[in-house]
Design a protein around this motif. Structure first.
Motif, PDB file in Angstrom:
ATOM      1  N   ARG A 100       0.386  -5.973  -8.201  1.00  0.00           N
ATOM      2  CA  ARG A 100       0.650  -5.941  -6.862  1.00  0.00           C
ATOM      3  C   ARG A 100       2.277  -6.234  -6.496  1.00  0.00           C
ATOM      4  O   ARG A 100       2.773  -5.696  -5.475  1.00  0.00           O
ATOM      5  N   ILE A 116       1.435  -2.480  -0.781  1.00  0.00           N
ATOM      6  CA  ILE A 116       0.682  -2.317   0.461  1.00  0.00           C
ATOM      7  C   ILE A 116      -0.475  -1.586   0.296  1.00  0.00           C
ATOM      8  O   ILE A 116      -1.631  -2.113   0.676  1.00  0.00           O
ATOM      9  N   HIS A 117      -0.238  -0.529  -0.045  1.00  0.00           N
ATOM     10  CA  HIS A 117      -1.370   0.709  -0.426  1.00  0.00           C
ATOM     11  C   HIS A 117      -0.730   1.202  -1.748  1.00  0.00           C
ATOM     12  O   HIS A 117       0.222   0.918  -2.298  1.00  0.00           O
ATOM     13  N   ARG A 154       5.044   0.501  -0.440  1.00  0.00           N
ATOM     14  CA  ARG A 154       5.767  -0.715  -0.954  1.00  0.00           C
ATOM     15  C   ARG A 154       6.502  -1.228   0.161  1.00  0.00           C
ATOM     16  O   ARG A 154       7.513  -0.709   0.848  1.00  0.00           O
ATOM     17  N   LEU A 155       6.543  -2.592   0.360  1.00  0.00           N
ATOM     18  CA  LEU A 155       7.577  -3.435   0.941  1.00  0.00           C
ATOM     19  C   LEU A 155       8.430  -3.926   0.072  1.00  0.00           C
ATOM     20  O   LEU A 155       8.158  -4.190  -1.097  1.00  0.00           O
ATOM     21  N   TYR A 202      11.039  -0.635   3.514  1.00  0.00           N
ATOM     22  CA  TYR A 202       9.770   0.078   3.292  1.00  0.00           C
ATOM     23  C   TYR A 202       9.764   1.135   2.458  1.00  0.00           C
ATOM     24  O   TYR A 202      10.943   2.002   2.822  1.00  0.00           O
ATOM     25  N   LYS A 255       6.205  -5.362  -3.106  1.00  0.00           N
ATOM     26  CA  LYS A 255       5.073  -5.651  -2.735  1.00  0.00           C
ATOM     27  C   LYS A 255       4.019  -4.303  -2.883  1.00  0.00           C
ATOM     28  O   LYS A 255       4.553  -3.780  -1.448  1.00  0.00           O
TER      29      LYS A 255
END
Length: 261
Positions: free
Chosen positions: A61, A92-93, A97-98, A131, A90
């Motif tokens: 993750r 997200i899908h 990514r964040l 993002y 991180k």
């Protein structure tokens, strides 16, 4: 064979970009050769199941990256000081990514020669959030693009003290220069990542930053008696404030070593 494999793996535009950076001394040729060798060696001799080579990891993750620029700059120029920079991503899908990027540097230098004293202090701190959208290219390469919002503060202070030029005067003259800059920027970005192993990846990116901010500069001239414990007496103060805005293109922002977890 390894040489041919390396150049087959590296997109033409990345080669062009890196060789331009070599000419401008932004990347040392030996560092590039080492990086390309690692990529070629890993791709040629890895024994992993090809079906598992995809960069789109479904188990991890988070991803933590360290910009190796600060270490390479020290190798190339001992006087060069690049900020320490970390990036946390991180998931997200699968393809989103964040990202959170932090960087900072503090340095202080003091030089004393007889009655002459020179002190330099530099501080540089920043935080960016963004993002990313990911686009797989091959089994080991992927491209990504995104947007980032960054804020940073830079402080520079230089103090120079010397005896007064008039030999009949018994005091020191001091010049104190302070420069502070605050910027806020929005940056479209794009980059490439290469998988070294299931957990380790190398990445690099470029950014086009639209920024605005403010710069404050102050200079003070003061005198101080040569007696021990005496205090500075300000003789003059001048300064200015500038509003900053513009565009900045960063074709190379360093090579990140990333670890998935």
């Amino acid at each position: 064979m390894v040489g041919l494999l390396i150049f087959n793996l590296i997109p033409e535009f990345l080669l062009t970009l890196n060789f331009k950076m070599i000419k401008s001394r932004m990347i040392h040729p030996k560092i590039l050769l080492l990086l390309f060798f690692i990529m070629g060696y890993t791709a040629a001799f890895a024994q992993n199941d090809p079906s598992k080579w995809s960069l789109l990891d479904t188990t991890s993750r988070y991803e933590l990256g360290l910009n190796t620029n600060f270490a390479f700059d020290q190798l190339m120029d001992q006087n060069q000081r690049a900020p320490l920079e970390l990036m946390l991503r991180k998931k997200i899908h699968d393809q989103n990514r964040l990202r959170l990027r932090v960087f900072g540097m503090v340095s202080r230098a003091k030089k004393i020669e007889g009655d002459f004293t020179n002190i330099d202090r530099i501080g540089n701190f920043g935080l960016a959030v963004g993002y990313e959208w990911i686009k797989p290219l091959t089994k080991r390469w992927e491209g990504y693009y995104g947007m980032e919002l960054e804020g940073r503060k830079m402080d520079r202070r230089s103090i120079f003290e010397q005896p007064d030029t008039d030999p009949e005067e018994d005091y020191f003259e001091s010049q104190d220069q302070y420069d502070r800059e605050i910027r806020l920027s929005v940056s479209p970005l794009a980059g490439l990542r290469f998988r070294l192993s299931a957990r380790l990846l190398l990445s690099t990116e470029f950014r086009l930053s639209a920024y605005m901010g403010e710069q404050q500069y102050t200079e003070r001239i003061s005198i101080r008696a040569k007696e021990e414990g005496s205090q500075n007496q300000i003789q003059s103060t001048e300064g200015y404030t500038l509003k900053l805005n513009g565009l900045r293109f960063q074709p190379y922002t360093g090579i990140f070593l990333n670890y998935r977890f």
